[in-house]
Design an enzyme around this catalytic site. Sequence first.
Site, PDB file in Angstrom:
ATOM      1  N   LEU A 120      41.484  42.796  39.534  1.00 37.08           N
ATOM      2  CA  LEU A 120      42.020  41.612  40.203  1.00 37.08           C
ATOM      3  C   LEU A 120      40.946  40.537  40.115  1.00 37.08           C
ATOM      4  CD1 LEU A 120      43.587  43.138  43.458  1.00 37.08           C
ATOM      5  CD2 LEU A 120      44.795  42.465  41.379  1.00 37.08           C
ATOM      6  N   ASP A 121      41.349  39.296  39.957  1.00 37.48           N
ATOM      7  CA  ASP A 121      40.383  38.206  39.933  1.00 37.48           C
ATOM      8  C   ASP A 121      39.581  38.187  41.234  1.00 37.48           C
ATOM      9  OD1 ASP A 121      41.447  37.511  37.503  1.00 37.48           O
ATOM     10  OD2 ASP A 121      42.732  35.924  38.323  1.00 37.48           O
ATOM     11  N   LYS A 122      38.411  37.591  41.175  1.00 36.05           N
ATOM     12  CA  LYS A 122      37.512  37.537  42.327  1.00 36.05           C
ATOM     13  C   LYS A 122      38.230  37.098  43.609  1.00 36.05           C
ATOM     14  CE  LYS A 122      33.491  34.979  44.081  1.00 36.05           C
ATOM     15  NZ  LYS A 122      32.460  33.960  43.757  1.00 36.05           N
ATOM     16  N   ARG A 144      48.441  33.356  36.924  1.00 36.72           N
ATOM     17  CA  ARG A 144      47.944  31.988  37.077  1.00 36.72           C
ATOM     18  C   ARG A 144      48.260  31.142  35.848  1.00 36.72           C
ATOM     19  NH1 ARG A 144      41.825  33.172  38.432  1.00 36.72           N
ATOM     20  NH2 ARG A 144      41.746  30.903  38.800  1.00 36.72           N
TER      21      ARG A 144
END
Length: 321
Positions: A141-143, A240
């Site tokens: 997962l992205d930060k 995104r």
Amino acid sequence: MTQATDRLVRRSFQVDPALAGRRLDQALATLLPEFSRSRLQQWIEAGQVLVDDASGRCRDKVWGGESIRIEAVCALEQAFVAQDIALDLVYEDEEILVIDKPAGLVVHPAAGNPDGTLLNALLHHVPALAAVPRAGIVHRLDKDTTGLLVVAKTLMAHKSLVEQLQQRSVHREYRALVLGELVAGGRIEAPIGRHPQHRTKMAVVSGGRPAVTHYQVLERYPGHSLLGVELETGRTHQIRVHMTHVHHPLVGDRTYGARPRPPKGCGPELAAAIQSFPRQALHALRLGLIHPATGEPMEWEVPMATDLDALLTLFRQEPSP
């Protein structure tokens, strides 16, 4: 500090007659399910697998009864610091663990984030993960994306989860707050690759890797929509990038051009919350997979992240126009 010392794997056994006619690498993949077929092929090609005391080849057939002897090096995870970082554990057993990741936690060390990551926390929680590729991390997962993430604790579990991800049988469902009032759900199929001008960003580009995203509208607010999103593929920044591609970027996603746009006439509290929301409004709500050891389907769901839930509450409290 987690040591980078390699582990010596020694195994001796006879081939089951039920495997007669199989290639050597196929037979070994059945007999040693904890190791990936590519790793077994590397050992065979390096002469570390002996069949009746002679070096074997991947394409050699076995007929049952052959004596197999393996003496191979299994590289451990490179040296990373094991750090006592709190983990929100949703589930854990001998094979897997499932985490509710908070915003701000980087999953894997990289340039600019050499430690303080989920990987460092995992090595402290389960030191044996040093023997599993990427300390058991099979997807990311992205930060600043919150929510569910599964980690493999054993080589067998790692192999199973990687295969499930490749076969697209892992179910991942997200909640995304986006700009714009969408009329209906849809399917986005557009290849994703590195942005041609901005190398830290991804983009829809010809020649990119295939990527498919499904979304449905759950709630509509003035100038915004709450979506349920499911991934058919798992590309970097996929949700995104895809939502930006269809002109509905995620709230708070400055990387992909989502400037704050409070609805005209909204209350000051909601306007301030939208303008100050510090991250992309994306949460991994639900995760489903087949348990690597039992073969049973399992699914987890976690509540919405606190900051995103508070923003949605403000939207819902706005008087109707």
